[in-house]
Design a protein around this motif. Sequence first.
Motif, PDB file in Angstrom:
ATOM      1  N   LYS A  40       0.627   6.729  -6.389  1.00  0.00           N
ATOM      2  CA  LYS A  40      -0.211   6.419  -7.699  1.00  0.00           C
ATOM      3  C   LYS A  40       0.127   7.333  -8.750  1.00  0.00           C
ATOM      4  CE  LYS A  40      -2.286   2.679  -6.503  1.00  0.00           C
ATOM      5  NZ  LYS A  40      -1.388   2.345  -5.457  1.00  0.00           N
ATOM      6  N   LYS A  43       3.376   6.673 -10.532  1.00  0.00           N
ATOM      7  CA  LYS A  43       2.966   5.694 -11.167  1.00  0.00           C
ATOM      8  C   LYS A  43       2.454   5.947 -12.683  1.00  0.00           C
ATOM      9  CE  LYS A  43       1.890   2.327  -8.339  1.00  0.00           C
ATOM     10  NZ  LYS A  43       1.523   0.814  -7.894  1.00  0.00           N
ATOM     11  N   ASN A  68      -7.038   2.398  -4.857  1.00  0.00           N
ATOM     12  CA  ASN A  68      -6.526   3.772  -4.862  1.00  0.00           C
ATOM     13  C   ASN A  68      -6.288   4.035  -6.450  1.00  0.00           C
ATOM     14  OD1 ASN A  68      -6.603   4.032  -2.025  1.00  0.00           O
ATOM     15  ND2 ASN A  68      -4.652   2.937  -1.863  1.00  0.00           N
ATOM     16  N   THR A 170       2.226  -4.356  -6.199  1.00  0.00           N
ATOM     17  CA  THR A 170       2.816  -4.644  -7.330  1.00  0.00           C
ATOM     18  C   THR A 170       4.194  -4.723  -7.327  1.00  0.00           C
ATOM     19  OG1 THR A 170       2.702  -2.850  -8.534  1.00  0.00           O
ATOM     20  CG2 THR A 170       0.765  -4.068  -8.745  1.00  0.00           C
ATOM     21  N   THR A 173       6.606   0.643  -7.030  1.00  0.00           N
ATOM     22  CA  THR A 173       7.070   1.671  -6.471  1.00  0.00           C
ATOM     23  C   THR A 173       8.552   1.231  -5.880  1.00  0.00           C
ATOM     24  OG1 THR A 173       5.022   2.385  -5.730  1.00  0.00           O
ATOM     25  CG2 THR A 173       6.673   3.138  -4.396  1.00  0.00           C
ATOM     26  N   THR A 280       2.761   6.102   1.017  1.00  0.00           N
ATOM     27  CA  THR A 280       2.377   6.165  -0.243  1.00  0.00           C
ATOM     28  C   THR A 280       0.730   6.453  -0.266  1.00  0.00           C
ATOM     29  OG1 THR A 280       2.432   3.639   0.398  1.00  0.00           O
ATOM     30  CG2 THR A 280       4.043   4.282  -1.318  1.00  0.00           C
TER      31      THR A 280
HETATM   32  C1  PLP Z   1      -0.840   0.996  -4.614  1.00  0.00           C
HETATM   33  C2  PLP Z   1      -0.513   1.328  -3.346  1.00  0.00           C
HETATM   34  C3  PLP Z   1       0.803   0.562  -2.982  1.00  0.00           C
HETATM   35  C4  PLP Z   1       1.534  -0.257  -3.707  1.00  0.00           C
HETATM   36  O1  PLP Z   1       2.395   0.158  -4.733  1.00  0.00           O
HETATM   37  P1  PLP Z   1       3.050  -0.844  -5.772  1.00  0.00           P
HETATM   38  O2  PLP Z   1       3.876   0.139  -6.664  1.00  0.00           O
HETATM   39  O3  PLP Z   1       1.930  -1.386  -6.413  1.00  0.00           O
HETATM   40  O4  PLP Z   1       3.562  -1.795  -4.830  1.00  0.00           O
HETATM   41  C5  PLP Z   1       1.301   1.205  -1.756  1.00  0.00           C
HETATM   42  N1  PLP Z   1       0.622   1.999  -0.936  1.00  0.00           N
HETATM   43  C6  PLP Z   1      -0.419   2.774  -1.015  1.00  0.00           C
HETATM   44  C7  PLP Z   1      -0.994   3.606  -0.178  1.00  0.00           C
HETATM   45  C8  PLP Z   1      -1.160   2.292  -2.460  1.00  0.00           C
HETATM   46  O5  PLP Z   1      -2.235   2.889  -2.970  1.00  0.00           O
END
Ligand code: PLP
Length: 290
Positions: A40, A43, A68, A170, A173, A280
């Motif tokens: 996040k 992004k 998140n 989405t 990433t 992530t």
């Molecule tokens: C938001 C999130 C994702 C998804 O990421 P996108 O870019 O929306 O595909 C993956 N892992 C975690 C832990 C997230 O919080």
Amino acid sequence: MQFNYSNIILQQFKATWLPDTILAAMLRLDLLHPEVSGNKWFKLKYNLIAAAAQGKSHILTFGGAYSNHIAATAAACQLAGLTCTGIIRGEKPPVLSHTLQEAMAKGMQLQFISREAYRHKNTTDWASLFPDAFIVPEGGNNAAGAKGCEEILTLADTSSFTHIACACGTGTTLAGLINSALPAQELRGYPVLKGAEYLEQEVSALITVPRPPLWQLVHEHHGGGYAKVPAGLKEFMEDFFIQTGIPLDIVYTGKLVRGVCEDIKAGKYPSGSRILLIHTGGLQGNPLLS
Ligand SMILES: *Cc1c(COP(=O)(O)O)cnc(C)c1O
């Protein structure tokens, strides 16, 4: 605002389900910061830079009660000295989720809208309702979001991996990873939403390189859909933590690692594969387990 990227480590791991012929490592974006953890931040980064360039010090964004993205936006805005509003899906509940309580404590103003109104958020004229705000789409899903994610593979030497795998909401990433991977690397995104075939289009729209490396979405591992907890997932995550010391979240990374495990067992990663899994983050959402 600058984070200390040196907290992020590339952690090779072994697990009982991992054959000796396959190497796996986790890029631990979850270690970036307690609240602005994981993808996040990446992004948000260029969205916040664009806001500053436009002279805007208020961020408006969107999310659900356990988002998140809401958690990260509230924390990042507080650190950057920006004000922010979160448009939250659904009527205000009598007791706020811990995610929303934390976001409020960090100064985010919450505005609850009906699920129906939330569905139309992308065609609502937020700019006239919040003329001073810079608008970041739900989940940081835009070109600036993908651009920030292009930095993820530079956080460690990731050049020797044959495969790169991440969870997808989405797909922003994944798009950033595709734009920054080496030509011979193969990318696999594991959507956590059911019926997310539309993601093929959404990811493609964010690809900026003329000849992207091979990539695919693996749709079989959503475990029933977003935030659904299929039988055995918690046990799998606990077992993985005991074996590796790596904590996973129930919505995204738990399903990613289990998906990769099942694909390995099904022979979908050839012997000799060197798999890079992207952690992530998302650990802030885990209290929703209890
Ligand atoms: C938001 C999130 C994702 C998804 O990421 P996108 O870019 O929306 O595909 C993956 N892992 C975690 C832990 C997230 O919080």
